[in-house]
Write an enzyme that holds these catalytic residues in place. Structure first.
Site, PDB file in Angstrom:
ATOM      1  N   GLU A   1     -11.180  -1.829  -4.028  1.00 18.91           N
ATOM      2  CA  GLU A   1     -10.507  -1.105  -2.955  1.00 18.91           C
ATOM      3  C   GLU A   1      -9.360  -0.261  -3.519  1.00 18.91           C
ATOM      4  O   GLU A   1      -9.130  -0.236  -4.732  1.00 18.91           O
ATOM      5  CB  GLU A   1      -9.990  -2.074  -1.889  1.00 18.91           C
ATOM      6  CG  GLU A   1      -8.901  -3.011  -2.359  1.00 18.91           C
ATOM      7  CD  GLU A   1      -8.454  -4.003  -1.288  1.00 18.91           C
ATOM      8  OE1 GLU A   1      -9.140  -4.129  -0.250  1.00 18.91           O
ATOM      9  OE2 GLU A   1      -7.416  -4.657  -1.494  1.00 18.91           O
TER      10      GLU A   1
ATOM     11  N   HIS B   1      -2.951  -1.840  -5.415  1.00 19.41           N
ATOM     12  CA  HIS B   1      -2.888  -0.757  -4.426  1.00 19.41           C
ATOM     13  C   HIS B   1      -1.733   0.198  -4.752  1.00 19.41           C
ATOM     14  O   HIS B   1      -0.737   0.288  -4.056  1.00 19.41           O
ATOM     15  CB  HIS B   1      -2.748  -1.287  -3.008  1.00 19.41           C
ATOM     16  CG  HIS B   1      -3.316  -0.318  -2.007  1.00 19.41           C
ATOM     17  ND1 HIS B   1      -4.350  -0.638  -1.180  1.00 19.41           N
ATOM     18  CD2 HIS B   1      -3.002   0.977  -1.737  1.00 19.41           C
ATOM     19  CE1 HIS B   1      -4.653   0.417  -0.428  1.00 19.41           C
ATOM     20  NE2 HIS B   1      -3.841   1.409  -0.759  1.00 19.41           N
TER      21      HIS B   1
ATOM     22  N   ASP C   1       0.788  -1.232   0.000  1.00 14.79           N
ATOM     23  CA  ASP C   1       0.000   0.000   0.000  1.00 14.79           C
ATOM     24  C   ASP C   1       0.823   1.287   0.000  1.00 14.79           C
ATOM     25  O   ASP C   1       0.667   2.138   0.878  1.00 14.79           O
ATOM     26  CB  ASP C   1      -0.935   0.018   1.222  1.00 14.79           C
ATOM     27  CG  ASP C   1      -1.755  -1.247   1.362  1.00 14.79           C
ATOM     28  OD1 ASP C   1      -1.967  -1.933   0.339  1.00 14.79           O
ATOM     29  OD2 ASP C   1      -2.173  -1.567   2.481  1.00 14.79           O
TER      30      ASP C   1
END
Length: 360
Positions: free
Chosen positions: A212, A287, A46
């Site tokens: 996401e 991500h 991330d």
């Protein structure tokens, strides 16, 4: 010994001038070529990175803390000193995926914290990127449901917040939501769903099915995009896909968003959008972070040049597992004339505009 050949009738000065011109062009071309993408030494997930002047600033979760790194290029971030800017002294639990944003000259770090179904979004802020941050404040997002991976951006003169969350109180699927903000820490009005994991290529791995890691960016034509991660991050089917808001569209109206017809950055051909190729060197890229000047979505490159990108992935040949994810450097560029199609929906069933190409 062979003598250097001269062009017939050409003055020596002219030959030297032409050679110097060619050499200069070659050097310029080399200088414009992006640095090779590579796995950094940082075993983590991330990444969130922005550029302030000539300094690259990255934020990362580290157990129950958040750390900031600074370097002169993206590749150097992994080995740059990590300075702790916040620690979970209140026992919030599970600090995930911080995002660093610059707004009005101030730095804001948004992150998820909680235990299980209690994950909510929090924010800290400072006038400096790596010190002096405030205590964490919980964002009062509409409906107060499970929320992660949130970030702030400005589009159309309005601040917005986009995140991944649940519709209700159970983990059925992770959708993408958007809400207006009256300031960097104050949501206002309702939340609106803009994407659900309902396409076959984003339901290869589920339980739950996943949308996401939303990252907003504006294309050369001024249209808003939200590039997100699909499929479970525990699988090498993890990939990046794109939402494009139609020209003049309303960000809160789900049918004004058009979704890429497959992954734009992934490691399996069967999930890729036509015309996009799977990765050669990594599995499960996802991500990501667009490395933009001041984190401003309007500073993305025009058509043509590549621009810095960071993402996490597992190097091919390595068992796919969370603990084997590393930060990687890469690049992206805009790709015009791309049609996204959808079926059985109100309004136009296709929209043509800019898409993105990603490079390892």
């Amino acid at each position: 010994m062979k003598r250097a050949r001269r062009w017939p009738g050409a003055p020596v000065a002219l030959v030297l001038t032409l050679l110097l011109t060619l050499l200069t062009a070659a050097v310029a071309t080399t200088a414009a070529t992006p640095a090779a993408a590579e796995q950094t030494p940082l075993r983590a997930a991330d990444p969130s990175v922005l550029r302030v002047g000539s300094t690259y600033v990255a934020v990362q979760s580290a157990g129950g803390s958040i750390v900031v790194r600074q370097a002169t290029d993206t590749a150097g971030l992994a080995t740059a000193p990590a300075r702790t800017v916040w620690t979970d002294t209140g026992g919030l639990g599970e600090v995930w995926a911080p995002e660093i944003v610059r707004d009005g000259g101030r730095y804001y770090v948004y992150f998820a914290a909680g235990k299980g179904a209690a994950h909510r979004m929090y924010v800290i802020s400072s006038s400096a990127p790596d010190s002096g941050y405030t205590a964490a404040t919980r964002l009062a997002l509409p409906d107060d449901k499970w929320a992660i991976d949130g970030t702030l951006f400005t589009f159309g003169g309005q601040r917005w917040f986009v995140w991944s969350g649940w519709a209700g109180d159970t983990d059925v699927e992770q959708n993408l939501y958007i809400a207006r903000m009256s300031g960097p820490t104050t949501p206002t009005g309702a939340r609106y769903v803009i994407s659900q994991p309902r396409e076959s290529w984003e339901r290869v791995v589920g339980n739950p099915y996943i949308n996401e890691g939303p990252e907003p960016i504006k294309d050369p034509g001024g249209q808003l995009h939200v590039v997100y991660s699909a499929n479970g991050s525990w699988s090498d089917r993890y990939c990046l896909a794109d939402l494009r808001l139609r020209a003049g569209g309303d960000p809160t109206y789900v049918w004004d968003w058009y979704k890429s017809n497959g992954c734009l950055f992934g490691s399996h051909r069967d999930t890729m959008m036509a015309g996009w190729d799977p990765t050669l060197y990594v599995d499960g890229p996802g991500h990501h972070t667009f490395v933009l000047l001041d984190g401003d979505i309007a500073t993305s490159p025009p058509a043509g040049p590549r621009f810095p990108l960071m993402f996490h992935a597992v190097r091919k040949g390595t068992p796919y597992a969370w603990e084997n994810r590393y930060w990687h450097t890469g690049t992206f560029c805009w790709w015009g004339g791309t049609t996204y199609r959808r079926a059985n929906v109100p309004g136009p069933t296709s929209d043509t505009g800019w898409s993105l190409k990603f490079f390892e």
